[in-house]
Write an enzyme that holds these catalytic residues in place. Structure first.
Site, PDB file in Angstrom:
ATOM      1  N   HIS A 207       0.826  -1.095  -0.020  1.00  0.00           N
ATOM      2  CA  HIS A 207      -0.135   0.271  -0.017  1.00  0.00           C
ATOM      3  C   HIS A 207       0.864   1.348  -0.111  1.00  0.00           C
ATOM      4  CE1 HIS A 207       0.970  -0.351   4.149  1.00  0.00           C
ATOM      5  NE2 HIS A 207       0.626   1.133   4.292  1.00  0.00           N
TER       6      HIS A 207
HETATM    7  N1  UDP Z   1      -3.466  -5.392   8.959  1.00  0.00           N
HETATM    8  C1  UDP Z   1      -4.931  -5.626   9.260  1.00  0.00           C
HETATM    9  N2  UDP Z   1      -5.707  -6.305   8.201  1.00  0.00           N
HETATM   10  C2  UDP Z   1      -5.132  -6.256   6.910  1.00  0.00           C
HETATM   11  C3  UDP Z   1      -3.823  -5.666   6.695  1.00  0.00           C
HETATM   12  C4  UDP Z   1      -2.893  -5.315   7.892  1.00  0.00           C
HETATM   13  O1  UDP Z   1      -5.483  -5.595  10.359  1.00  0.00           O
HETATM   14  O2  UDP Z   1      -6.000  -6.515   5.954  1.00  0.00           O
HETATM   15  C5  UDP Z   1      -3.011  -4.738  10.172  1.00  0.00           C
HETATM   16  C6  UDP Z   1      -1.535  -5.426  10.425  1.00  0.00           C
HETATM   17  O3  UDP Z   1      -1.743  -6.490  11.295  1.00  0.00           O
HETATM   18  C7  UDP Z   1      -0.769  -4.207  11.398  1.00  0.00           C
HETATM   19  C8  UDP Z   1      -1.237  -2.997  10.592  1.00  0.00           C
HETATM   20  O4  UDP Z   1      -2.561  -3.413  10.011  1.00  0.00           O
HETATM   21  O5  UDP Z   1      -1.236  -4.277  12.514  1.00  0.00           O
HETATM   22  C9  UDP Z   1      -0.669  -2.212   9.581  1.00  0.00           C
HETATM   23  O6  UDP Z   1      -1.085  -1.444   8.728  1.00  0.00           O
HETATM   24  P1  UDP Z   1      -0.561  -0.971   7.527  1.00  0.00           P
HETATM   25  O7  UDP Z   1       0.305  -1.889   6.837  1.00  0.00           O
HETATM   26  O8  UDP Z   1      -1.819  -0.332   6.801  1.00  0.00           O
HETATM   27  O9  UDP Z   1       0.163   0.497   7.908  1.00  0.00           O
HETATM   28  P2  UDP Z   1       1.554   0.760   8.332  1.00  0.00           P
HETATM   29  O10 UDP Z   1       1.959  -0.165   9.290  1.00  0.00           O
HETATM   30  O11 UDP Z   1       2.555   0.360   7.210  1.00  0.00           O
HETATM   31  O12 UDP Z   1       1.580   1.993   8.544  1.00  0.00           O
END
Ligand code: UDP
Length: 366
Positions: A207
């Site tokens: 993403h």
């Molecule tokens: N996550 C979730 N459902 C999904 C994909 C990810 O709950 O379908 C959770 C994952 O376990 C983690 C968080 O979302 O705790 C990560 O979010 P994301 O990858 O959107 O953002 P980033 O961490 O890169 O800022």
């Protein structure tokens, strides 16, 4: 307030990962906490299905700022938070990580002269192409208390001249989030059964703007990973709304045909999928930390990472490109058992307790 009682501790959140990683802080603050949601993530799969699993005692105060261009989101959120802080007179403001919402919370706290606590402080990718890197630096330098998850993060803060009395080594709250949310083995079986998944599969999430916003890069990632499907390993892809919108917008929807594309999963279901996956390929920040708790192997598909603590053990860093498929195959050839006894670099699950204790000290009348 007017009665001399200290105001609530405002916990400002905008997105799914902030809600997941601040959940235990919010639960521990209890009635002393006021959760304020800027609205950066707002659709059901990215917000209400997520928070429904987190056990917040009260519904977050919703500012409804929504998505949109970064500058407009930031300005709208700062203005809305300014009004909220004027009304509720918080005793302190807590933000987490590096999102636009976290930066808005930090700027609004600064404008209102409120003490600011930054959870997950000191992360650095040293990659100035990432908007998040700029957010992290600004928030850390505004914060009165930087809760750093690892000694590496502490070292980054010191190197930038943040005074020792503003730094606290806490561990990362992700550890207790995983412990709280990961379903038991039979519930994990049920998640796989409900989605009709086999015992062996690869889990993919993409993403970040560096991947999702460039059609050629996105095509390369999905094509390289789909090569595994041809070799008999299904690829499960909980598609982030941003990525789906880009795929459809660029006429690349056919790239989804070989993948098992599913909606974003609620946190417990996602952790079940991650825990049972043969391998994970992701550009997520939070997933890099979660694999160290689940003891899973991850290929991080990015140009840089602000989480070097997991590289060489739980994760390897591979930029999008023709080397991705080979890197995934190499990771699949490793012995997964080798990770089982490795400790997580993010601590023992006590970070949220330490953070809340330090907030209580910060707001205590002197
Ligand atoms: N996550 C979730 N459902 C999904 C994909 C990810 O709950 O379908 C959770 C994952 O376990 C983690 C968080 O979302 O705790 C990560 O979010 P994301 O990858 O959107 O953002 P980033 O961490 O890169 O800022």
């Amino acid at each position: 307030m007017g009665d001399g009682a200290p105001g609530p501790v405002a916990v400002v959140l905008g997105t799914r990962p902030e809600a997941i990683k601040l959940a235990e802080v919010v639960r521990r603050l209890g009635a002393a906490g006021l959760v304020v949601h800027t609205g950066q993530h707002y659709d059901a799969t990215m917000w209400s299905d997520v928070t429904a699993q987190l056990g917040f005692a009260a519904a977050p105060l919703s500012l409804g700022v929504g998505g949109g261009p970064r500058g407009r989101q930031l300005g709208g959120a700062v203005a809305a938070l300014d009004a909220t802080f004027a009304e509720h007179r918080p005793s302190a403001v807590v933000v987490q990580g590096d999102t636009t919402a976290a930066l808005a919370g930090a700027l609004a706290a600064n404008a209102a002269e409120l003490p600011l606590v930054h959870v997950e402080a000191g992360l650095r990718s040293f990659d100035r192409r990432m908007p998040e890197e700029h957010h992290r630096v600004v928030i850390d330098h505004l914060a009165d208390l930087c809760c750093a998850p690892t000694p590496t993060a502490v070292a980054h803060l010191r190197a930038e001249g943040v005074a020792d009395e503003r730094i606290l080594l806490t561990g990362n709250t992700v550890v207790e989030s995983v412990h709280h949310l990961l379903p038991d083995e039979s519930a994990q079986d049920a998640v796989l059964a409900r989605l009709g998944l086999p015992a062996q599969y690869l889990l993919l999430t993409v993403h970040r703007p560096e991947n999702a916003d460039h059609p050629d890069v996105l095509r390369q990632i999905l094509t390289e990973v789909a090569g595994l499907v041809t070799e008999g390993l299904p690829v499960v892809f909980p598609a982030h709304p941003r990525t789906l919108a880009r795929l459809h917008g660029h006429g690349l929807s056919d790239l989804l045909d070989r993948l098992t594309t599913i909606p974003p999963q609620p946190p417990a279901e996602f952790l079940a999928l991650a825990n049972r996956a043969r391998l994970i390929v992701s550009d997520s920040g939070g997933v890099q930390e979660e694999v160290s708790v689940l003891k899973k192997r991850l290929v991080v598909v990015r140009r840089s990472t602000e989480r070097p603590e997991v590289l060489g053990t739980f994760a390897s860093l591979v930029p999008a490109g023709v080397r991705l498929g080979a890197a995934v195959r190499a990771a699949l050839a490793e012995d997964p058992a080798a990770l089982r006894s490795l400790p997580s670099p993010y601590g023992d699950g006590s970070a949220s307790r330490v953070v809340v204790e330090s907030i209580v000290k910060l707001v205590a009348p002197s």
